[in-house]
Design a protein around this motif. Structure first.
Motif, PDB file in Angstrom:
ATOM      1  N   GLU A 123     -12.642 -32.932  24.003  1.00 16.72           N
ATOM      2  CA  GLU A 123     -12.360 -33.059  25.442  1.00 16.72           C
ATOM      3  C   GLU A 123     -10.944 -32.595  25.764  1.00 16.72           C
ATOM      4  O   GLU A 123     -10.692 -32.004  26.820  1.00 16.72           O
ATOM      5  N   ARG A 124     -10.047 -32.814  24.843  1.00 18.21           N
ATOM      6  CA  ARG A 124      -8.646 -32.468  25.069  1.00 18.21           C
ATOM      7  C   ARG A 124      -8.394 -30.968  24.984  1.00 18.21           C
ATOM      8  O   ARG A 124      -7.649 -30.403  25.788  1.00 18.21           O
ATOM      9  N   PHE A 125      -9.006 -30.301  23.996  1.00 16.33           N
ATOM     10  CA  PHE A 125      -8.666 -28.898  23.726  1.00 16.33           C
ATOM     11  C   PHE A 125      -9.736 -27.893  24.152  1.00 16.33           C
ATOM     12  O   PHE A 125      -9.420 -26.727  24.360  1.00 16.33           O
ATOM     13  N   GLU A 126     -10.993 -28.311  24.254  1.00 16.17           N
ATOM     14  CA  GLU A 126     -12.058 -27.339  24.491  1.00 16.17           C
ATOM     15  C   GLU A 126     -11.929 -26.596  25.818  1.00 16.17           C
ATOM     16  O   GLU A 126     -12.175 -25.385  25.862  1.00 16.17           O
ATOM     17  N   PRO A 127     -11.542 -27.243  26.911  1.00 10.59           N
ATOM     18  CA  PRO A 127     -11.406 -26.470  28.158  1.00 10.59           C
ATOM     19  C   PRO A 127     -10.436 -25.294  28.037  1.00 10.59           C
ATOM     20  O   PRO A 127     -10.695 -24.208  28.574  1.00 10.59           O
ATOM     21  N   GLY A 128      -9.331 -25.494  27.343  1.00  6.46           N
ATOM     22  CA  GLY A 128      -8.385 -24.401  27.164  1.00  6.46           C
ATOM     23  C   GLY A 128      -8.921 -23.318  26.248  1.00  6.46           C
ATOM     24  O   GLY A 128      -8.713 -22.121  26.487  1.00  6.46           O
ATOM     25  N   LEU A 129      -9.636 -23.722  25.201  1.00  2.00           N
ATOM     26  CA  LEU A 129     -10.175 -22.751  24.262  1.00  2.00           C
ATOM     27  C   LEU A 129     -11.279 -21.909  24.888  1.00  2.00           C
ATOM     28  O   LEU A 129     -11.431 -20.727  24.552  1.00  2.00           O
ATOM     29  N   THR A 130     -12.075 -22.489  25.774  1.00  6.29           N
ATOM     30  CA  THR A 130     -13.183 -21.756  26.386  1.00  6.29           C
ATOM     31  C   THR A 130     -12.755 -20.989  27.631  1.00  6.29           C
ATOM     32  O   THR A 130     -13.578 -20.312  28.259  1.00  6.29           O
ATOM     33  N   SER A 131     -11.490 -21.050  27.981  1.00  9.30           N
ATOM     34  CA  SER A 131     -10.983 -20.327  29.139  1.00  9.30           C
ATOM     35  C   SER A 131     -11.059 -18.817  28.918  1.00  9.30           C
ATOM     36  O   SER A 131     -11.000 -18.331  27.780  1.00  9.30           O
ATOM     37  N   THR A 132     -11.178 -18.091  30.011  1.00  7.21           N
ATOM     38  CA  THR A 132     -11.149 -16.626  29.930  1.00  7.21           C
ATOM     39  C   THR A 132      -9.775 -16.079  30.323  1.00  7.21           C
ATOM     40  O   THR A 132      -9.635 -14.901  30.645  1.00  7.21           O
ATOM     41  N   THR A 133      -8.769 -16.935  30.264  1.00  8.03           N
ATOM     42  CA  THR A 133      -7.392 -16.528  30.566  1.00  8.03           C
ATOM     43  C   THR A 133      -6.567 -16.510  29.281  1.00  8.03           C
ATOM     44  O   THR A 133      -6.553 -17.485  28.533  1.00  8.03           O
ATOM     45  N   TYR A 134      -5.911 -15.405  29.040  1.00  8.49           N
ATOM     46  CA  TYR A 134      -4.986 -15.276  27.910  1.00  8.49           C
ATOM     47  C   TYR A 134      -3.605 -15.691  28.389  1.00  8.49           C
ATOM     48  O   TYR A 134      -3.023 -15.067  29.274  1.00  8.49           O
ATOM     49  N   ASP A 135      -3.084 -16.753  27.825  1.00  9.30           N
ATOM     50  CA  ASP A 135      -1.806 -17.318  28.266  1.00  9.30           C
ATOM     51  C   ASP A 135      -0.884 -17.416  27.059  1.00  9.30           C
ATOM     52  O   ASP A 135      -0.793 -18.442  26.393  1.00  9.30           O
ATOM     53  N   PHE A 136      -0.184 -16.324  26.760  1.00 11.29           N
ATOM     54  CA  PHE A 136       0.634 -16.239  25.555  1.00 11.29           C
ATOM     55  C   PHE A 136       1.915 -17.053  25.705  1.00 11.29           C
ATOM     56  O   PHE A 136       2.502 -17.144  26.784  1.00 11.29           O
ATOM     57  N   GLY A 137       2.355 -17.632  24.593  1.00 12.42           N
ATOM     58  CA  GLY A 137       3.640 -18.321  24.572  1.00 12.42           C
ATOM     59  C   GLY A 137       3.523 -19.734  24.056  1.00 12.42           C
ATOM     60  O   GLY A 137       2.484 -20.390  24.192  1.00 12.42           O
ATOM     61  N   LEU A 138       4.605 -20.221  23.431  1.00 18.87           N
ATOM     62  CA  LEU A 138       4.612 -21.555  22.837  1.00 18.87           C
ATOM     63  C   LEU A 138       5.011 -22.583  23.885  1.00 18.87           C
ATOM     64  O   LEU A 138       6.192 -22.742  24.222  1.00 18.87           O
ATOM     65  N   ARG A 139       3.991 -23.269  24.406  1.00 23.04           N
ATOM     66  CA  ARG A 139       4.188 -24.339  25.384  1.00 23.04           C
ATOM     67  C   ARG A 139       3.189 -25.446  25.102  1.00 23.04           C
ATOM     68  O   ARG A 139       2.231 -25.263  24.347  1.00 23.04           O
ATOM     69  N   ALA A 140       3.395 -26.595  25.704  1.00 23.11           N
ATOM     70  CA  ALA A 140       2.489 -27.723  25.503  1.00 23.11           C
ATOM     71  C   ALA A 140       1.068 -27.311  25.892  1.00 23.11           C
ATOM     72  O   ALA A 140       0.866 -26.708  26.951  1.00 23.11           O
ATOM     73  N   PRO A 141       0.068 -27.595  25.048  1.00 24.06           N
ATOM     74  CA  PRO A 141      -1.304 -27.158  25.343  1.00 24.06           C
ATOM     75  C   PRO A 141      -1.799 -27.585  26.719  1.00 24.06           C
ATOM     76  O   PRO A 141      -2.497 -26.820  27.393  1.00 24.06           O
ATOM     77  N   GLY A 142      -1.421 -28.784  27.157  1.00 24.98           N
ATOM     78  CA  GLY A 142      -1.906 -29.266  28.433  1.00 24.98           C
ATOM     79  C   GLY A 142      -1.366 -28.520  29.632  1.00 24.98           C
ATOM     80  O   GLY A 142      -1.880 -28.672  30.746  1.00 24.98           O
ATOM     81  N   THR A 143      -0.345 -27.696  29.436  1.00 25.51           N
ATOM     82  CA  THR A 143       0.259 -26.948  30.546  1.00 25.51           C
ATOM     83  C   THR A 143      -0.222 -25.508  30.607  1.00 25.51           C
ATOM     84  O   THR A 143       0.185 -24.768  31.508  1.00 25.51           O
ATOM     85  N   LYS A 144      -1.085 -25.104  29.686  1.00 29.36           N
ATOM     86  CA  LYS A 144      -1.467 -23.699  29.590  1.00 29.36           C
ATOM     87  C   LYS A 144      -2.841 -23.446  30.207  1.00 29.36           C
ATOM     88  O   LYS A 144      -3.731 -24.299  30.171  1.00 29.36           O
ATOM     89  N   ALA A 145      -3.021 -22.229  30.729  1.00 29.25           N
ATOM     90  CA  ALA A 145      -4.284 -21.850  31.355  1.00 29.25           C
ATOM     91  C   ALA A 145      -5.335 -21.450  30.336  1.00 29.25           C
ATOM     92  O   ALA A 145      -6.528 -21.373  30.656  1.00 29.25           O
ATOM     93  N   GLY A 146      -4.930 -21.160  29.126  1.00 29.42           N
ATOM     94  CA  GLY A 146      -5.856 -20.794  28.063  1.00 29.42           C
ATOM     95  C   GLY A 146      -5.221 -21.041  26.718  1.00 29.42           C
ATOM     96  O   GLY A 146      -4.000 -20.920  26.567  1.00 29.42           O
ATOM     97  N   LEU A 147      -6.051 -21.400  25.735  1.00 30.62           N
ATOM     98  CA  LEU A 147      -5.557 -21.709  24.394  1.00 30.62           C
ATOM     99  C   LEU A 147      -6.222 -20.806  23.370  1.00 30.62           C
ATOM    100  O   LEU A 147      -7.360 -20.346  23.556  1.00 30.62           O
ATOM    101  N   LEU A 148      -5.501 -20.582  22.263  1.00 26.31           N
ATOM    102  CA  LEU A 148      -6.027 -19.856  21.116  1.00 26.31           C
ATOM    103  C   LEU A 148      -5.921 -20.753  19.887  1.00 26.31           C
ATOM    104  O   LEU A 148      -5.002 -21.550  19.764  1.00 26.31           O
ATOM    105  N   ALA A 149      -6.868 -20.599  18.967  1.00 25.85           N
ATOM    106  CA  ALA A 149      -6.897 -21.426  17.760  1.00 25.85           C
ATOM    107  C   ALA A 149      -6.797 -20.551  16.520  1.00 25.85           C
ATOM    108  O   ALA A 149      -7.136 -19.367  16.533  1.00 25.85           O
ATOM    109  N   GLY A 150      -6.332 -21.161  15.438  1.00 25.37           N
ATOM    110  CA  GLY A 150      -6.278 -20.518  14.139  1.00 25.37           C
ATOM    111  C   GLY A 150      -6.806 -21.470  13.079  1.00 25.37           C
ATOM    112  O   GLY A 150      -7.253 -22.581  13.378  1.00 25.37           O
TER     113      GLY A 150
END
Length: 558
Positions: free
Chosen positions: A163-190
């Motif tokens: 619930e915490r991370f999936e909305p960002g991971l499934t986003s279609t927005t690429y939001d590059f940069g090191l910031r708090a996950p909750g403040t970003k429009a899209g997330l990437l995982a490794g």
């Protein structure tokens, strides 16, 4: 030329003739007959229509140029800022960011899981077709895209973390940069599984996880040997907790905006995949959240591994299809020895042979994607379990040979960087190594056959759907089952012959799919070469059939 033939003038010397134009301006989806047919087979016309814009962009001169630039100007590690603060950032060329932006916008990250959740059918088939089309020109940025896709099913082992991370991971927005996950429009995982002392044998991992509270948080202490895309927002890693090997979610930046204690030791200097940053990481007091139960790390992360293996198959297929497209395009526009190369019988033989190899890979990869869409069905789940390591073993291992042969079709022009073939050739061995080498996947086939009896039934059922369609396929099915029966009676030979068994099972499955779905000329050439005795294993040795029709089918169209 005689002595009376006039010498070429300066203008003639400076003007190039009989050179194939660059392969741009085509649609990499709708202009690819085999890929389009596979979409219609497992989805419908609306899905194919929805992929047309992606296909047009993938075939554009702009994307081709961005791919060149992203590999020319490779990532640079910046461990410290100008004031001496440790930052561990990686700088990428703007072309990398362009490609990542567009891949994410086209839904090639984890968007399929969100689409599936709201009832959109064929979400994974759509993504698979887009993946094959998009990552042909530049394969490197597939890695963070794949990891993001693969993280979602593993994260679902913990509903709170999902619930915490999936909305960002499934986003279609690429939001590059090191910031708090909750403040970003899209997330990437490794992902960080392997360590220097063990590689694929993750049971030997030494990284320790120390509980830091009752809320499922731990601190990690150790080293990871291969972690791709260190600028991603979170990583799934394995570490030794008090209860054994456990899976963790490691955020790059904490929710209060401070950076997690994660040092990027160096970037790997790799053969291919150069546009992407693969790194070694060190952790000492690094905050992580436990994902799943202690001691069940491999079982927890296995869904991520399965999804990345699917993308290895799709990525290898993309590389093969791009290489063969370049070769077929070249020979269609190049004259030699009194005519167009594409009309020469031997060249037709070579291109047709490469084409049926890539169509077989496409058919198998897309069938696996359909199995993800239908994974709640018992047959689809069992087929995915056995066919995934089969495809990962076989398709990925065939890719370097296909690309090398395609390069040869262009002659010296194919050996220079401007052609794009050297980039594909450097990339071609990657997927056979990444996420389990050939041996690991062949052994996984044995593991599935010995521990999950339903998977053999699924394979038999799937190939049986083509029964009677080609006598060579029918014979190959019986021979493969006889080989399996003999090896089961000789346990000491089972592991030694694992590659042979995996090869035959994969080939038969590809043959069955082509007999059922491909044009007769494609299925005939495949069964006559791959499933018949005496095949040399050298491309261009087809003995019968209609190579000209197959060449026409595989040559890119606008």
């Amino acid at each position: 030329m005689t002595q009376d033939t006039p010498l070429p003038g300066r203008a003639d010397i400076r003007r190039s003739t009989n050179q194939a134009p660059p392969l741009v301006g085509h649609n990499a989806v709708t202009g690819d007959a085999a890929l389009s047919d596979a979409v219609l087979r497992h989805a419908d016309g609306s899905v194919l229509e929805g992929l047309a814009a992606l296909g047009a962009e993938a075939g554009s001169a702009e994307v081709r140029e961005h791919g060149v630039l992203a590999n020319t100007h490779t990532p640079v590690l910046r461990p410290y800022d100008r004031w001496g603060n440790r930052v561990d950032e990686v700088d990428f060329h703007p072309s990398w960011h362009h490609l990542m932006t567009r891949a994410t916008a086209h839904g090639l990250g984890a968007a399929a899981w969100a689409a599936e959740a709201v009832g959109q059918p064929h979400a994974h088939v759509r993504r698979a077709a887009g993946f094959i089309a998009w990552f042909g020109p530049e394969p490197g940025h597939a890695c963070p895209t794949t990891m993001t896709y693969a993280a979602v099913p593993a994260l679902r082992a913990d509903p709170a973390l999902a619930e915490r991370f999936e909305p960002g991971l499934t986003s279609t927005t690429y939001d590059f940069g090191l910031r708090a996950p909750g403040t970003k429009a899209g997330l990437l995982a490794g992902m960080g599984m392997t360590e220097k002392q063990g590689g694929s044998d993750v049971r030997t991992n030494l990284t320790r996880a120390v509980p830091s509270g009752d809320d499922g948080t731990y601190t990690l202490h150790g080293h990871k040997w291969f972690t791709s895309a260190p600028m991603n927002d979170l990583f799934l890693v394995l570490a030794q907790a008090p209860g054994g090997l456990t899976c963790f979610v490691l955020p790059r930046v904490l929710e209060d905006g401070t950076r997690n204690a994660l040092d990027v030791v160096r970037l790997k200097d790799k053969l291919g995949n150069r546009s992407n940053a693969s790194s070694e990481l060190e952790m000492d007091g690094t905050l992580a959240h436990r994902l799943g139960e202690e001691g069940r790390g491999v079982r927890t992360i296995i869904e991520m591994v399965a999804a990345t293996r699917l993308d290895c198959v799709l990525g290898s297929t993309a590389t093969m299809r791009r290489a063969v497209a370049e070769a077929s395009w070249h020979v269609a526009h190049r004259d030699a020895f009194g005519g167009t190369l594409a009309d020469k019988p031997l060249m037709q033989n070579v291109i047709a042979d490469l084409a049926i190899e890539t169509e077989a890979a496409t058919a198998l990869g897309m069938r696996l994607a359909a199995a993800v869409d239908g994974r709640d069905d018992a047959h689809e789940a069992a087929l995915r379990r056995i066919a995934l390591p089969l495809a990962k073993f076989w398709v990925c291992k065939r890719t370097p040979t296909v690309v090398a042969e395609a390069m040869e079709c262009l002659g010296g022009n194919g050996y220079v960087e401007e052609s794009g073939l050297p980039l594909l050739f450097r990339e071609s061995p990657l997927n056979s190594i990444w996420e389990g080498s050939g041996n690991v996947n062949a052994l996984d086939v044995l593991r599935a056959l010995s521990r999950e009896p339903g998977v053999l039934d699924a394979w038999i059922t799937e190939v049986g759907l083509a029964s009677g369609g080609d006598h060579r396929l029918d014979r190959a099915v019986q021979e493969t089952l006889a080989l399996l029966g003999r090896l089961m009676g000789e346990p000491d030979q089972m592991e030694r012959q694992a590659r042979r068994l995996a090869s035959r099972m994969a080939l038969v499955l590809q043959g069955a799919l082509l007999v059922r779905f491909a044009p007769p000329e494609v299925a005939d050439l495949f069964c006559g070469s791959r499933l018949s005795p005496g095949h040399d294993g050298v491309f261009g040795c087809l003995e019968s059939g209609d190579p000209a029709a197959v060449v026409k089918r595989t040559t890119p169209q606008a």
